[in-house]
Design an enzyme around this catalytic site. Sequence first.
Site, PDB file in Angstrom:
ATOM      1  N   ASP A 190      -7.772  55.757 -30.142  1.00  0.00           N
ATOM      2  CA  ASP A 190      -9.278  55.601 -30.598  1.00  0.00           C
ATOM      3  C   ASP A 190      -9.619  54.285 -30.790  1.00  0.00           C
ATOM      4  O   ASP A 190      -8.754  53.268 -31.042  1.00  0.00           O
ATOM      5  CB  ASP A 190      -8.901  56.114 -32.127  1.00  0.00           C
ATOM      6  CG  ASP A 190     -10.475  56.379 -32.886  1.00  0.00           C
ATOM      7  OD1 ASP A 190     -11.147  57.246 -32.248  1.00  0.00           O
ATOM      8  OD2 ASP A 190     -10.633  55.712 -33.751  1.00  0.00           O
TER       9      ASP A 190
ATOM     10  N   GLU B 134     -10.144  55.279 -25.453  1.00  0.00           N
ATOM     11  CA  GLU B 134     -11.591  55.307 -25.696  1.00  0.00           C
ATOM     12  C   GLU B 134     -11.754  54.197 -25.807  1.00  0.00           C
ATOM     13  O   GLU B 134     -12.150  53.420 -26.659  1.00  0.00           O
ATOM     14  CB  GLU B 134     -11.788  56.188 -27.102  1.00  0.00           C
ATOM     15  CG  GLU B 134     -13.127  56.309 -27.378  1.00  0.00           C
ATOM     16  CD  GLU B 134     -13.582  56.408 -28.726  1.00  0.00           C
ATOM     17  OE1 GLU B 134     -14.495  56.974 -28.923  1.00  0.00           O
ATOM     18  OE2 GLU B 134     -12.877  55.720 -29.730  1.00  0.00           O
TER      19      GLU B 134
HETATM   20  O1  ISL Z   1     -17.401  51.112 -30.554  1.00  0.00           O
HETATM   21  C1  ISL Z   1     -18.237  51.697 -30.448  1.00  0.00           C
HETATM   22  C2  ISL Z   1     -19.078  51.062 -29.282  1.00  0.00           C
HETATM   23  O2  ISL Z   1     -18.734  50.075 -28.654  1.00  0.00           O
HETATM   24  C3  ISL Z   1     -18.249  53.342 -30.457  1.00  0.00           C
HETATM   25  O3  ISL Z   1     -18.849  53.889 -29.525  1.00  0.00           O
HETATM   26  C4  ISL Z   1     -17.020  53.678 -30.681  1.00  0.00           C
HETATM   27  O4  ISL Z   1     -15.978  53.726 -29.672  1.00  0.00           O
HETATM   28  C5  ISL Z   1     -16.958  55.276 -31.344  1.00  0.00           C
HETATM   29  O5  ISL Z   1     -17.756  55.214 -32.252  1.00  0.00           O
HETATM   30  C6  ISL Z   1     -15.378  55.451 -31.632  1.00  0.00           C
HETATM   31  O6  ISL Z   1     -15.246  56.662 -32.057  1.00  0.00           O
HETATM   32  C7  ISL Z   1     -13.943  57.182 -32.391  1.00  0.00           C
HETATM   33  O7  ISL Z   1     -13.684  56.338 -33.857  1.00  0.00           O
HETATM   34  C8  ISL Z   1     -14.422  56.668 -35.137  1.00  0.00           C
HETATM   35  C9  ISL Z   1     -14.449  58.105 -35.142  1.00  0.00           C
HETATM   36  O8  ISL Z   1     -15.444  58.387 -35.975  1.00  0.00           O
HETATM   37  C10 ISL Z   1     -14.996  59.002 -33.975  1.00  0.00           C
HETATM   38  O9  ISL Z   1     -15.007  60.357 -34.159  1.00  0.00           O
HETATM   39  C11 ISL Z   1     -13.810  58.439 -32.617  1.00  0.00           C
HETATM   40  O10 ISL Z   1     -14.218  59.300 -31.681  1.00  0.00           O
HETATM   41  C12 ISL Z   1     -13.775  56.052 -36.111  1.00  0.00           C
HETATM   42  O11 ISL Z   1     -12.327  56.179 -36.088  1.00  0.00           O
END
Ligand code: ISL
Length: 569
Positions: free
Chosen positions: A217, A286
């Site tokens: 994540d 991610e």
């Molecule tokens: O950081 C971002 C943009 O540069 C965001 O797009 C980020 O990567 C995204 O929001 C992360 O999502 C993940 O972590 C969150 C969670 O709410 C999401 O469901 C998860 O996929 C916090 O843990």
Amino acid sequence: MAPRGRGEGAPWWRDAVIYQVYPKSFADSDGDGVGDLPGITSRLDHLAWLGVDAVWLSPFYPSPQADGGYDVSDYCDVDPLLGTLADVDALLARAHGLGLRVIVDVVPNHTSDEHPWFRAALAAPAGSPERDLYVLRRGTGTHAGSPPNNWQSIFGGPAWSPVDAVTGDPADAGQWYLHTFDRRQPDLNWDSPVVRDRFEGVLRFWLDRGVDGFRVDVAHGLVKAEGLPDWDGGPAAMVMGGGEHAPGSPVVDLGPMFDQEGVHDIYRAWNRLLAGYPGDRAMVGEACVEPAERAARYVRPDEMQQAFNFPYLQCRWDADALREVISVSREADGAVGAPTTWVLSNHDVVRHASMLGLADTGRSPNGIGADDPQPDAALGLRRARAAALLTLALPGSAYLYQGEELGLPEHTTLPDEVRQDPIWFRSGGTQRGRDGCRVPLPWQAGRPGLGFGPTGRTWLPQPADWSALAVDVQRDDPTSTLHLYRDALRLRAELGLGSGDLRWTALDGVDHAQVLALCVGAVLVVVNFGDEPVTVPAHGATLLRSDVPAAGADPRVLGRDTAAWVSVG
Ligand code: ISL
């Protein structure tokens, strides 16, 4: 049965189709309206029938559920709402028995505010080793009453909260903690060797239990720029509510909170840790960074195995734009020897069957509410089926988000009072957030809760018209979206598309802007984006079409927003 693997001798993840399960919304075994691990286990045979290679489980760890489980209060246990560690073992055993790999989410950027590490940090005095696990700083301004810098949370509002608001201790006045997301998700301090050690322990805990890998994540967020300088670029919102990000774009400065050089050391260490285990354990990051060459740095040979291809997910429904994003991402990943991933939806974005039915297919709204412009459902589904055939033909690894194989749309009319996403609350109700893509799945038409669980309870209400999309209805209908996915997955495996070569081609006399045409191995993939019907070449059999042609219609003629696979072998 041995886990499926294709592409002679290649590790499974290079061409795997990985199905994302959002545990709270997949299947409920105990009737409380919330999906759980035994529910998932009971439905794994369905996923094996569908033909996927692996399952990615979003977090199921103990959590106050302030962010749908991405606020973890114990990395090495299971939330009682979702099951027990014994249920994980049973799930892994059943999955492996069916030939399915399992990867689990690891959430290293932040813990829950209820994690014992954070509690211990706040119970300890300023400057203590306990506090060093988090990013705590003295504020600015009079009595340090303003945050240490101007960073904004991805979910809206400031990225800092005062420590004394939690501890109630006057000695903490002027101390602030960083939270890139909700205030209940304090960021960990990855400069601390203790944090690094503890996470290696977490990875080992799950690897020892038999998981096949991790989805990491916010992989681009762990390390922050030294000195935490102010940032005037606003919250980086590449995925949620993000716009279209053109491939080949210049390096996008995501600010001092993201994509810092130091994150790569962490993944190098994790790569070595995974390599110490038998089998091909893998990580998918991610990493929301661009351009593609920048994202590819996360999948260099000694780092992670895969990263999500967000520019593909965000690409508008347009032949030229898709051709470009496919080429650019393949080139960037190819340069570091990594497979490219293809993904259309996940638990953070509007489901693509709805996105593709909006007037602007390239701008993902942050959720859709009843008073927003509503998607054209029929158009969205037609395009979603065509997009599935494109995606599942592409060499590399594909990610499916639970329910897309049913053609599920977003729930666009959820009552505001049932919303749970912190984005909805932190934005003061101006952003609907992500609940609409997290609605419990419909398994059986005509049953309360559409067969989600034994009591009919569902933690979010299902749209009234989902009955027609239920799994049992679609399993009985060979023209359903479910069968389209299953047929595509079977052919993809049989024809080795995931490990095939890609060659762009064109249809005689048809403009590039109207039609996407590419060959993968012995299959010609054609997607028609234009108003004019196109005729695919006559020399091979039509293997699969995304639409259901009318009786007596020429199977070689493709109408608008339709795709076909044609054998050219
Ligand atoms: O950081 C971002 C943009 O540069 C965001 O797009 C980020 O990567 C995204 O929001 C992360 O999502 C993940 O972590 C969150 C969670 O709410 C999401 O469901 C998860 O996929 C916090 O843990």
